[in-house]
Scaffold this active site. Structure first.
Site, PDB file in Angstrom:
ATOM      1  N   GLY A  11      11.730 -10.007 -48.363  1.00 47.81           N
ATOM      2  CA  GLY A  11      11.045 -11.098 -47.331  1.00 47.81           C
ATOM      3  C   GLY A  11      10.807 -10.646 -45.896  1.00 47.81           C
ATOM      4  N   ARG A  72       8.007  -5.662 -52.177  1.00 49.52           N
ATOM      5  CA  ARG A  72       8.952  -5.634 -53.123  1.00 49.52           C
ATOM      6  C   ARG A  72       8.754  -4.286 -54.132  1.00 49.52           C
ATOM      7  NH1 ARG A  72       9.349 -11.237 -51.969  1.00 49.52           N
ATOM      8  NH2 ARG A  72      11.334 -11.426 -51.022  1.00 49.52           N
ATOM      9  N   ASP A 103      19.170  -9.743 -48.738  1.00 49.76           N
ATOM     10  CA  ASP A 103      20.403  -9.271 -49.503  1.00 49.76           C
ATOM     11  C   ASP A 103      19.826  -8.183 -50.640  1.00 49.76           C
ATOM     12  OD1 ASP A 103      19.027 -11.095 -51.146  1.00 49.76           O
ATOM     13  OD2 ASP A 103      20.831 -12.326 -51.390  1.00 49.76           O
ATOM     14  N   THR A 125      16.481 -11.613 -42.260  1.00 52.57           N
ATOM     15  CA  THR A 125      15.882 -12.640 -43.308  1.00 52.57           C
ATOM     16  C   THR A 125      15.946 -14.126 -42.629  1.00 52.57           C
ATOM     17  OG1 THR A 125      16.625 -14.068 -45.199  1.00 52.57           O
ATOM     18  CG2 THR A 125      18.359 -12.465 -44.186  1.00 52.57           C
ATOM     19  N   ASP A 127      17.012 -16.603 -43.956  1.00 51.90           N
ATOM     20  CA  ASP A 127      17.774 -17.590 -44.670  1.00 51.90           C
ATOM     21  C   ASP A 127      19.382 -17.508 -44.123  1.00 51.90           C
ATOM     22  OD1 ASP A 127      15.818 -18.091 -46.463  1.00 51.90           O
ATOM     23  OD2 ASP A 127      16.577 -16.640 -48.025  1.00 51.90           O
ATOM     24  N   ASP A 129      21.758 -15.934 -45.045  1.00 51.20           N
ATOM     25  CA  ASP A 129      22.658 -15.682 -46.192  1.00 51.20           C
ATOM     26  C   ASP A 129      23.249 -14.303 -46.065  1.00 51.20           C
ATOM     27  OD1 ASP A 129      20.311 -14.233 -46.787  1.00 51.20           O
ATOM     28  OD2 ASP A 129      20.007 -15.285 -48.671  1.00 51.20           O
ATOM     29  N   ARG A 171      17.198 -20.641 -50.993  1.00 50.59           N
ATOM     30  CA  ARG A 171      17.413 -20.953 -52.407  1.00 50.59           C
ATOM     31  C   ARG A 171      18.889 -20.979 -52.664  1.00 50.59           C
ATOM     32  NH1 ARG A 171      14.346 -15.877 -54.397  1.00 50.59           N
ATOM     33  NH2 ARG A 171      12.929 -16.759 -52.842  1.00 50.59           N
TER      34      ARG A 171
HETATM   35  P1  ADP Z   1      15.358  -9.352 -49.896  1.00 52.91           P
HETATM   36  O1  ADP Z   1      15.721  -8.108 -49.239  1.00 52.91           O
HETATM   37  O2  ADP Z   1      14.486 -10.195 -48.694  1.00 52.91           O
HETATM   38  O3  ADP Z   1      16.408 -10.381 -50.320  1.00 52.91           O
HETATM   39  P2  ADP Z   1      14.342  -8.638 -52.505  1.00 52.91           P
HETATM   40  O4  ADP Z   1      15.614  -9.476 -53.138  1.00 52.91           O
HETATM   41  O5  ADP Z   1      12.986  -9.045 -53.168  1.00 52.91           O
HETATM   42  O6  ADP Z   1      14.149  -9.175 -50.846  1.00 52.91           O
HETATM   43  O7  ADP Z   1      14.773  -7.092 -52.600  1.00 52.91           O
HETATM   44  C1  ADP Z   1      13.604  -6.105 -51.817  1.00 52.91           C
HETATM   45  C2  ADP Z   1      13.713  -4.902 -52.527  1.00 52.91           C
HETATM   46  O8  ADP Z   1      15.006  -4.437 -52.529  1.00 52.91           O
HETATM   47  C3  ADP Z   1      13.592  -5.045 -53.806  1.00 52.91           C
HETATM   48  O9  ADP Z   1      12.079  -5.233 -54.084  1.00 52.91           O
HETATM   49  C4  ADP Z   1      13.856  -3.489 -54.493  1.00 52.91           C
HETATM   50  O10 ADP Z   1      13.051  -2.715 -54.081  1.00 52.91           O
HETATM   51  C5  ADP Z   1      15.348  -3.608 -53.467  1.00 52.91           C
HETATM   52  N1  ADP Z   1      16.400  -4.135 -54.354  1.00 52.91           N
HETATM   53  C6  ADP Z   1      16.796  -5.170 -54.764  1.00 52.91           C
HETATM   54  N2  ADP Z   1      17.909  -5.340 -55.554  1.00 52.91           N
HETATM   55  C7  ADP Z   1      18.095  -3.903 -55.879  1.00 52.91           C
HETATM   56  C8  ADP Z   1      19.268  -3.146 -56.574  1.00 52.91           C
HETATM   57  N3  ADP Z   1      20.130  -4.007 -57.137  1.00 52.91           N
HETATM   58  N4  ADP Z   1      19.126  -1.927 -56.432  1.00 52.91           N
HETATM   59  C9  ADP Z   1      18.403  -1.291 -55.932  1.00 52.91           C
HETATM   60  N5  ADP Z   1      17.261  -1.513 -55.028  1.00 52.91           N
HETATM   61  C10 ADP Z   1      17.060  -3.169 -54.956  1.00 52.91           C
END
Ligand code: ADP
Length: 319
Positions: A11, A72, A103, A125, A127, A129, A171
């Site tokens: 995000g 993503r 995260d 982010t 959030d 968090d 969330r």
């Molecule tokens: P944010 O970083 O805002 O929390 P996401 O949770 O959608 O957003 O994570 C962003 C991107 O980070 C994902 O689309 C993926 O490419 C990568 N990612 C998330 N979790 C993992 C994981 N466990 N291992 C490797 N890459 C990850």
């Protein structure tokens, strides 16, 4: 260390641009080459990588979103995807990567670091968090946006003597709801970290009515329940009619606040400092107004904690 990369992932948040600008300019100032990876881990796998110059990051400090774009990418969650990413980085001679994101993005950076490719995490982010930092990049700007909305709703709420529900993002973390609710003078703040019974919410509404309050504002974090669900339940249990505003993605946009511009600049500069010291695999943060860094792997075991004293105070002030 001669070449570093930077990407934004997950995000987007206001403040990512000032952070990119700081990484690029500080690195060039220190004699490094910087490569921008567009569209997060998706762009990394696809080799969407360009060299950035001082001028590449001109006129972005005041812009929301991220000039590198975000995405993503499910494929990056697999080892195969991560290996493809490392291959692309090596192809361009990039030796370390600054990841700006939430995260999920940190999980990706952890995977790369574990595979021997050093990453630095910058918490981007709205959030708030990410553990290990008092503030994440974009949280402050999002608060300003939410408070602006609460103030406007308050005007119409008091003109029509209504109860308004405002649903905000969050969330798992109630920081946006708590801070904006406190700053906006909300009567009730509902956060995922605390249980609040319907009886209490209703009692507070009645109490306000009895002492002649013209309006009432309830801020609910999306992780508790949706604003519409809350409205239905309140009507069902007490007959109270409410109006619902779901702020949604407007909370993510807008020009970064002065605080987030400064924070992004400080985080970006600090990330480059760490890499110059040969200290990859770190996450940066701010604690008590001091920049800090810690092992990025620690993010896995740590939890973000909301300030429950502030929550208690918000209740005491909304009598
Ligand atoms: P944010 O970083 O805002 O929390 P996401 O949770 O959608 O957003 O994570 C962003 C991107 O980070 C994902 O689309 C993926 O490419 C990568 N990612 C998330 N979790 C993992 C994981 N466990 N291992 C490797 N890459 C990850």
């Amino acid at each position: 260390m001669k070449k570093i990369g930077v990407l934004t992932s997950g995000g987007d948040s206001p403040g990512m641009n000032p952070a990119i600008r700081a990484v690029v300019r500080k690195a060039i100032f220190e004699g490094l080459e910087v490569y921008g990876i567009s569209q997060g881990y998706k762009g990394l796998i696809e080799g969407n990588i360009q060299k950035l110059e001082v001028g590449s990051v001109g006129d972005i400090i005041q812009r929301g979103g991220t000039m590198l774009q975000s995405a993503r990418c499910e494929e990056f969650k697999t080892e195969e995807g991560q290996d493809k990413g490392i291959e692309q980085l090596k192809k361009h001679g990039i030796e370390a990567l600054v990841v700006i994101g939430g995260d999920g993005s940190y999980q990706g950076a952890i995977k790369l670091t574990k595979k021997g490719f050093p990453c630095i995490g910058i918490p981007g982010t709205i959030d708030n968090d990410i553990p290990g930092t008092d503030y994440t990049l974009g949280f402050n700007t999002a608060l300003h946006t939410v408070i602006d909305a609460i103030d406007r709703i308050r005007d119409t709420a008091s003109s029509h003597e209504r109860t308004f529900i405002i649903e905000v993002m969050g969330r798992d973390a109630g920081d946006i709801a708590l801070w904006s609710g406190l700053a906006g003078g909300a009567e009730t703040i509902l956060i995922p970290e605390a249980d609040e019974s319907f009886d209490d919410i209703i009692a507070r509404l009645h109490q306000g009515n009895e002492r002649g309050k013209k309006h009432s504002i309830i801020v609910v974090a999306e992780g508790v329940m949706s604003g519409n669900e809350l409205a239905e339940k309140l009507k069902e249990k007490s007959g109270v009619e409410t109006r619902v505003t779901v702020l949604g993605h407007i909370q993510r946009g807008g020009s970064p606040s002065a605080f987030d511009r400064v924070l992004g600049s400080r985080f970006g500069g600090y990330a480059v400092d760490l890499l110059l010291q040969g200290r990859g695999g770190r996450a940066v943060g701010i604690q008590k107004n001091e920049l800090v860094d810690y092992d990025i792997l620690e993010v896995l075991g740590k939890e973000h904690h909301i300030d429950m004293n502030m929550y208690k105070l918000s209740k005491e002030l909304s009598i």
